[in-house]
Design a protein around this motif. Structure first.
Motif, PDB file in Angstrom:
ATOM      1  N   ALA A 156       0.838  -1.215   0.000  1.00 10.86           N
ATOM      2  CA  ALA A 156       0.000   0.000   0.000  1.00 10.86           C
ATOM      3  C   ALA A 156       0.866   1.255   0.000  1.00 10.86           C
ATOM      4  CB  ALA A 156      -0.944  -0.011   1.198  1.00 10.86           C
ATOM      5  N   LEU A 157       1.981   1.213   0.726  1.00 10.62           N
ATOM      6  CA  LEU A 157       2.912   2.344   0.716  1.00 10.62           C
ATOM      7  C   LEU A 157       3.554   2.497  -0.656  1.00 10.62           C
ATOM      8  CD1 LEU A 157       4.609   1.825   4.189  1.00 10.62           C
ATOM      9  CD2 LEU A 157       3.227   3.799   3.531  1.00 10.62           C
ATOM     10  N   SER A 158       3.984   1.403  -1.239  1.00  4.52           N
ATOM     11  CA  SER A 158       4.607   1.452  -2.570  1.00  4.52           C
ATOM     12  C   SER A 158       3.655   2.047  -3.594  1.00  4.52           C
ATOM     13  CB  SER A 158       5.037   0.053  -3.017  1.00  4.52           C
ATOM     14  OG  SER A 158       6.040  -0.448  -2.181  1.00  4.52           O
ATOM     15  N   LEU A 159       2.395   1.647  -3.538  1.00  2.00           N
ATOM     16  CA  LEU A 159       1.401   2.162  -4.493  1.00  2.00           C
ATOM     17  C   LEU A 159       1.191   3.667  -4.342  1.00  2.00           C
ATOM     18  CD1 LEU A 159      -1.263  -0.698  -4.408  1.00  2.00           C
ATOM     19  CD2 LEU A 159       0.196  -0.039  -6.344  1.00  2.00           C
ATOM     20  N   THR A 165      13.531   2.622   0.437  1.00  2.00           N
ATOM     21  CA  THR A 165      14.275   3.453   1.389  1.00  2.00           C
ATOM     22  C   THR A 165      13.333   4.335   2.198  1.00  2.00           C
ATOM     23  OG1 THR A 165      16.219   3.433  -0.051  1.00  2.00           O
ATOM     24  CG2 THR A 165      16.112   5.178   1.600  1.00  2.00           C
ATOM     25  N   GLY A 166      12.338   4.900   1.535  1.00  2.00           N
ATOM     26  CA  GLY A 166      11.363   5.736   2.225  1.00  2.00           C
ATOM     27  C   GLY A 166      10.560   4.952   3.249  1.00  2.00           C
ATOM     28  N   ILE A 167      10.198   3.721   2.902  1.00  2.00           N
ATOM     29  CA  ILE A 167       9.440   2.874   3.829  1.00  2.00           C
ATOM     30  C   ILE A 167      10.275   2.547   5.063  1.00  2.00           C
ATOM     31  CG2 ILE A 167       8.403   0.581   4.119  1.00  2.00           C
ATOM     32  CD1 ILE A 167       7.537   0.803   1.131  1.00  2.00           C
ATOM     33  N   VAL A 168      11.563   2.279   4.847  1.00  2.00           N
ATOM     34  CA  VAL A 168      12.456   2.006   5.980  1.00  2.00           C
ATOM     35  C   VAL A 168      12.540   3.239   6.879  1.00  2.00           C
ATOM     36  CG1 VAL A 168      14.849   1.532   6.653  1.00  2.00           C
ATOM     37  CG2 VAL A 168      13.771   0.205   4.826  1.00  2.00           C
ATOM     38  N   THR A 169      12.703   4.415   6.277  1.00  2.00           N
ATOM     39  CA  THR A 169      12.776   5.653   7.054  1.00  2.00           C
ATOM     40  C   THR A 169      11.480   5.886   7.828  1.00  2.00           C
ATOM     41  OG1 THR A 169      14.335   6.627   5.480  1.00  2.00           O
ATOM     42  CG2 THR A 169      13.160   8.153   6.930  1.00  2.00           C
ATOM     43  N   LEU A 170      10.351   5.688   7.172  1.00  2.00           N
ATOM     44  CA  LEU A 170       9.054   5.844   7.836  1.00  2.00           C
ATOM     45  C   LEU A 170       8.940   4.907   9.033  1.00  2.00           C
ATOM     46  CD1 LEU A 170       6.118   6.889   7.985  1.00  2.00           C
ATOM     47  CD2 LEU A 170       5.527   5.156   6.279  1.00  2.00           C
ATOM     48  N   SER A 171       9.322   3.662   8.854  1.00  2.00           N
ATOM     49  CA  SER A 171       9.250   2.687   9.950  1.00  2.00           C
ATOM     50  C   SER A 171      10.195   3.070  11.085  1.00  2.00           C
ATOM     51  CB  SER A 171       9.579   1.291   9.428  1.00  2.00           C
ATOM     52  OG  SER A 171       8.627   0.911   8.444  1.00  2.00           O
ATOM     53  N   GLN A 172      11.378   3.577  10.740  1.00  2.00           N
ATOM     54  CA  GLN A 172      12.314   4.044  11.762  1.00  2.00           C
ATOM     55  C   GLN A 172      11.735   5.221  12.540  1.00  2.00           C
ATOM     56  OE1 GLN A 172      15.680   4.775   9.180  1.00  2.00           O
ATOM     57  NE2 GLN A 172      16.732   2.925   9.885  1.00  2.00           N
ATOM     58  N   LEU A 173      11.072   6.128  11.842  1.00  2.00           N
ATOM     59  CA  LEU A 173      10.434   7.269  12.509  1.00  2.00           C
ATOM     60  C   LEU A 173       9.421   6.797  13.551  1.00  2.00           C
ATOM     61  CD1 LEU A 173       9.759   9.660   9.500  1.00  2.00           C
ATOM     62  CD2 LEU A 173      10.996  10.290  11.572  1.00  2.00           C
ATOM     63  N   VAL A 174       8.537   5.894  13.140  1.00  2.00           N
ATOM     64  CA  VAL A 174       7.488   5.425  14.053  1.00  2.00           C
ATOM     65  C   VAL A 174       8.114   4.722  15.255  1.00  2.00           C
ATOM     66  CG1 VAL A 174       5.462   3.944  14.293  1.00  2.00           C
ATOM     67  CG2 VAL A 174       5.791   5.279  12.192  1.00  2.00           C
ATOM     68  N   ALA A 175       9.105   3.878  15.003  1.00  2.00           N
ATOM     69  CA  ALA A 175       9.754   3.155  16.105  1.00  2.00           C
ATOM     70  C   ALA A 175      10.461   4.124  17.046  1.00  2.00           C
ATOM     71  CB  ALA A 175      10.751   2.140  15.544  1.00  2.00           C
TER      72      ALA A 175
END
Length: 197
Positions: A156-159, A165-175
């Protein structure tokens, strides 16, 4: 200029007992600040803009219901994109819940722990745009439904235009934000107990 965000958010003053306590773990203190700097003041925005970083931060910390931490990130967002703050505040209200939620397989040993709970969807996708809509829905999933993180959630994020890289950064932000809120809450409680003693 804030030199240590956790100290600032927890109300720790130089030389105080909590300051001395944190000094016992200088590596932990330094790494927490470096993580904040890398996520919120990167040398290059890369795949995630500063506005997106602060919008996600305002949303996630708002969901955690820590007024001081949420106000800190809301202020940062307002400085970069004042028109976006109202939409983020609306989504915080729409997304507030308790949790954690999620469904385990019916025939599995944890089936009794299943809890449907809120399945959050952004209320006004036009106000946030496709990327932030997907980011908020994913962030809510990570905060309240982590057991349901899946390939489909990443798709869903990719779409919506998020790269790997952006998804990894987003997940790091939330964590990181979830960690930061918990540390700040714990330090404040220690400070209250120390004041009451």
């Amino acid at each position: 200029m804030i030199t240590d965000v956790i100290d600032h958010l927890a109300g720790i003053t130089p030389g105080s007992p909590l300051d001395q306590l944190r000094d016992r773990r200088p590596g932990a203190r330094e790494h927490a600040q470096r993580s904040f700097d890398a996520l919120f003041s990167p040398d290059s925005e890369g795949e995630v803009t500063l506005v997106e970083r602060d919008a996600v931060a305002a949303f996630v910390t708002g969901l955690h219901r820590d007024g001081r931490v949420a106000a800190f990130y809301a202020y940062r967002l307002a400085a970069l994109a004042p028109g976006l703050l109202t939409a983020v505040e609306t989504e915080i209200k729409e997304g507030r819940t308790t949790g954690p939620y999620g469904i385990y397989p019916a025939d599995g040993p944890l089936a009794a722990e299943s809890d449907e709970g809120l399945r959050y969807r952004v209320s006004d996708p036009d106000a946030l745009g496709a990327r932030l809509t997907a980011a908020f829905e994913h962030a809510h999933l990570l905060v309240f439904r982590p057991r349901e993180a899946s390939r489909q959630a990443l798709d869903a994020l990719s779409l919506a235009g998020w790269t790997t890289t952006g998804i990894v950064t987003l997940s790091q932000l939330v964590a990181f934000l979830s960690f930061q809120v918990r540390v700040v809450t714990g330090l404040r409680l220690l400070n209250q107990k120390g004041s009451a003693a």
